[in-house]
Design an enzyme around this catalytic site. Structure first.
Site, PDB file in Angstrom:
ATOM      1  CG  ASN A   1       6.524   0.716  19.300  1.00 46.69           C
ATOM      2  OD1 ASN A   1       6.116   0.159  18.140  1.00 46.69           O
ATOM      3  ND2 ASN A   1       7.629   1.332  19.363  1.00 46.69           N
ATOM      4  CG  ASP A   2       0.296  -2.492  17.875  1.00 47.70           C
ATOM      5  OD1 ASP A   2       0.495  -3.424  18.805  1.00 47.70           O
ATOM      6  OD2 ASP A   2      -0.613  -1.955  17.663  1.00 47.70           O
ATOM      7  CB  CYS A   3       6.306  -0.806  14.944  1.00 44.67           C
ATOM      8  SG  CYS A   3       4.736  -0.317  14.207  1.00 44.67           S
TER       9      CYS A   3
ATOM     10  CD  GLN B   1       1.258  -4.880  14.189  1.00 48.59           C
ATOM     11  OE1 GLN B   1       0.413  -4.709  13.186  1.00 48.59           O
ATOM     12  NE2 GLN B   1       2.296  -4.196  14.094  1.00 48.59           N
TER      13      GLN B   1
END
Ligand code: GLC
Ligand code: GLC
Length: 817
Positions: free
Chosen positions: A486-488, A503
């Site tokens: 989950n890049d977030c 990021q």
């Protein structure tokens, strides 16, 4: 409401009206040269890299949407006052008597008619060639002779798509072309460091041409009102700077009933450095001549299209499905695999939602894309693995992204996503299970693209594995770094500056934020890693890996369980995320799907409990949302996940990529009905008649469908380039239909709804075909009573490797043993 239908026989989606709720696109090309092609002929093309070598210009976020493409304008002089229209509907939005667009595998065909003149445009990229072919057929269906002017139009991009959109003080002075009747050459920057040019040509003589945009359109006109077309006469303009275009003017006379065909080619040509020029200032046209020679007649174009069709027939013959459920059969057998090819080729670079200048190939994304592609062209998967691995750092961490052209890691995004390394093991294991080729492990692969640091691919895997072990936190769980899958979830970021990248900003290196997602991923791939070690004589390493996996499971059980589901993470303060103690974000999908998929909690009831919680808390009619309750406000300690309005993207959107993890997890529990339900909810074909709300193509998966907290609940975004394609294919082919490559052979273990009476699959596997008929008259969800192979009963459920190039008959009967 539907905007078309599936033509299963032809393997086409047929769009029956041009004003789809969003442009519905297709991809032309499957090797080096690609075109994005919408149902109204919008889009653009590029060679190898959508940022660095873009042939035609495309304006994202344009008004109206999807302006720019390969356009054909018709002007019927036999009509009073001469009618002018665009037979692809856009850009003139012409009121057509008939319209249809068929998106097929690597080609599209737009057909339309107006006032007795029919137009057909067949567009594709031939196999192993670097051009788009657009074959046009005009037919006079009226009773009178028609005199028609046809104008073609493409707008060239000055190669570097980012520079092309930003650096006008230079770009307006550098455009250069050459024109020789029907052949138009775009050669900007060829005079200096480029050795490539584009050609836009037609196979018949022309009445004139244009290569300067302003001359063709008129400065204050849009694509919907080119002065030249309305005047009925080309200007023979030669662009010098400004905006080079290519337009042909062809005069066509058609007797009643008569048809004429034209072949347009838009190609990329390269010359060796010392053979750039034919004479001073005149480019060497040899490569263009050779390319155009090949496609100089309608018959030659047709032949190339047949070859493309044959290519896809052979490719999809490697996995076919026949079943009563048409949507499942057409998706699993055709469209899902087709999308897997596209995601494999494009990663996250170029779509109608990815501009081609942002993200290139993703380390984690490309490894996952492989999972849905490796059965199609294993050699290409192998080459990709080696490219990806070369961007790994010596300590096992990895560049998060790399450019397809240079194959170098992208410094702007850098490293620090702590899940990345493990996905390499996942990709390699899939390749080995598919092919049985362990020799890939001995390939010498650079670290950080530096040959001097090269070591065997096996050493890369070991560094990946160790990276997780050497980066663990206070609960013996893996540190999250900048983010995991989950890049977030940016737990070390703490950003208060608008526009700062969530990021790449890590301004609070807590050294303690931990991820249950990475922990589960480790447990999922760990056994494969151990098995690879064992099978290559690395026994001690295998034992070490087994122990590490057991220790991780213990840590998860001890610190990663919230009572009814698995936690998601510990933040930089050591506080729980994804716990009933939280106000928002009490439960997340990823850690639960992945943990059960990895088999955690199957022995003690936690797996069942976790999936029941997912169903109760996260399920909706359009799929499973990522978390609940949605974050209502921005949390500086969580990062981007809380930046999205509730219901969108990672903040409680239906982030389709992770739904198949739950599907696979459900099959672990043997709950076939529920597994199939989670499969169908995000599968686009099942929502075909809901296209008005869903908006995007019914033949491909989208990254996200707005969640129940969003105003536009059920609306999809970001179609095509999503890890959903690969995981959905894995979930349906390997876990629901249950035909799964394992180290020793092909495992058959279906998990289907009790009401599904059977199905059959043909699977190519290590140089043999297995025609598998599954019979479920017993009405069970899981369990195989017997298997026969070529008429002889088989012990167990793993089909042996036969490798004889022949087709073998397999009959599987489900039920109690
Ligand atoms: C995007 C990224 C992918 C990431 C996902 C979840 O799809 O491409 O790498 O895992 O979002 O944040
Ligand atoms: C955004 C998106 C996420 C994507 C990432 C890539 O965070 O929400 O899905 O993976 O950008 O940089």
């Amino acid at each position: 409401m539907q905007y078309g239908f599936f033509d299963d026989e032809a393997r086409e989606y047929v769009i029956t009206r041009p004003d789809t709720p969003y442009p519905w696109i297709n991809y032309l090309g499957c090797d080096q040269f690609y075109g994005l092609f919408s149902n109204t002929s919008g889009g653009y093309c590029f060679y190898q890299d959508a940022r660095m070598l873009r042939l035609t210009r495309y304006r994202y976020n344009n008004v109206p949407t999807d302006g720019g493409g390969r356009y054909f304008y018709l002007r019927d002089n036999s009509r009073d006052g001469a009618d002018v229209w665009t037979p692809s509907w856009m850009p003139m939005k012409s009121a057509l008597d008939r319209y249809e667009c068929r998106h097929g595998l690597g080609y599209s065909r737009i057909s339309s008619a107006l006032n007795g003149l029919t137009f057909t445009q067949t567009s594709f990229v031939p196999i192993k060639d670097n051009c788009e072919i657009h074959k046009i057929v005009l037919t006079n269906e009226s009773n009178a002779t028609k005199n028609v002017d046809m104008f073609s139009f493409v707008e060239f991009c000055l190669w570097n798509a980012f520079d092309d959109m930003t650096n006008f003080q230079r770009n307006y002075s550098i455009g250069e072309v050459e024109a020789e009747g029907p052949r138009i050459y775009h050669k900007t920057e060829y005079r200096e460091r480029r050795n490539h040019y584009a050609v836009w040509a037609v196979n018949v003589p022309v009445a004139g041409f244009d290569t300067d945009r302003e001359s063709f359109l008129g400065l204050y006109n849009g694509f919907d009102h080119p002065d030249t077309v309305f005047a009925g006469k080309a200007n023979n303009s030669l662009a010098s700077g400004w905006a080079p275009i290519g337009s042909h003017h062809i005069k066509v006379e058609l007797a009643p009933g008569q048809s004429k065909a034209f072949v347009f080619v838009l190609g990329y040509c390269e010359n060796p450095e010392d053979q750039k020029w034919a004479s001073p200032g005149i480019i060497n046209k040899a490569p263009a001549n050779a390319m155009l020679e090949k496609y100089n007649s309608p018959e030659a174009a047709d032949k190339a299209l047949t070859a493309l069709n044959d290519y896809w027939t052979a490719l999809l013959g490697r996995f076919t499905v026949s079943a009563d459920d048409k949507n499942m059969a057409r998706m699993a057998g055709v469209w899902n695999q087709y999308q897997c090819m596209v995601t494999f080729n494009m990663s996250r670079s170029a779509s109608y939602f990815e501009s081609g200048i942002g993200r290139g190939m993703g380390f984690r994304d490309s490894n996952q894309d492989l999972l849905g592609f490796v059965h199609l062209v294993p050699e290409r998967a192998r080459a990709r693995i080696l490219d990806i691995a070369a961007t790994q750092f010596p300590d096992g961490s990895a560049y998060h992204q790399y450019q397809p052209l240079t194959k170098r890691g992208n410094n702007e995004v850098g490293t620090g996503f702590n899940d990345d390394p493990l996905w390499l093991i996942c990709g390699v294991a899939a390749y080995i299970k598919e092919t049985g080729n362990y020799d890939i492990l001995e390939e010498q692969v650079p670290f950080d693209n530096n040959e001097e640091l090269a070591d065997s691919l096996f050493v890369h895997l070991k560094r990946s594995f160790d990276y997780t072990l050497t980066h663990s936190g206070p609960h013996r769980l893996p540190l999250i770094g900048r983010a995991d899958w989950n890049d977030c979830l940016n737990l070390n970021c703490f950003s208060k500056t608008p526009g700062e990248s969530f990021q790449t900003t890590a301004n609070y290196e807590s050294g303690i934020a931990e991820s249950l997602m990475i922990a589960s991923l480790f447990v999922f791939i760990g056994p494969d890693y151990a098995e690879i070690c064992r099978r290559t004589g690395r026994t001690e390493e295998a034992e070490r890996a087994d122990k590490a996996v057991i220790a991780m499971i213990e840590a998860i059980k001890e610190h990663g369980w919230d009572g009814n589901w698995f936690l998601r993470a510990y933040d930089a303060m050591g506080k729980k995320i994804g716990s009933s103690e939280c106000e928002d974000g009490q439960i997340f999908i990823e850690s639960n799907g992945f943990a059960v998929m990895a088999g955690i909690g199957l022995d003690d009831g936690r797996a069942r409990k976790a999936l029941d919680s997912v169903k109760e808390q996260l399920d909706t009619k359009y799929g499973i949302v990522l978390l609940q309750p949605a974050y209502k406000e921005y949390h500086v300690e969580l990062g981007e996940v809380s930046s999205y309005p509730p219901g969108y993207k990672e903040n409680a959107g239906i982030f389709c990529h992770n739904n198949p993890w739950v599907t696979i997890a459900e099959t672990q529990l043997g709950r076939g009905t529920r597994a199939f339900e989670t499969y169908t909810k995000i599968c686009p074909a099942y929502r075909e008649d809901d296209s008005k709300l869903r908006r995007l193509e019914p033949y491909v998966y989208a990254q996200m469908v707005a969640g129940k907290d969003a105003q536009n609940f059920g609306e999809a975004k970001n179609s095509w380039l999503t890890g959903t394609a690969a995981w959905a294919f894995v979930s349906i082919s390997q876990y629901i239909l249950g035909v799964r490559p394992v180290f020793d052979g092909l495992l058959i273990d279906p998990c289907i709804p009790a009401s599904m009476k059977g199905f059959s699959v043909t699977r190519h596997f290590r140089n043999a075909y297995y025609h598998i008929t599954v019979n479920n008259t017993a009405g069970v969800e899981k369990g195989v009573a017997s298997v026969s192979l070529d008429g002889k009963s088989l012990d167990g459920i793993v089909l042996p490797v036969l490798g004889d190039g022949r087709t073998h008959e397999v009959v599987v009967t489900m039920g109690a043993k």
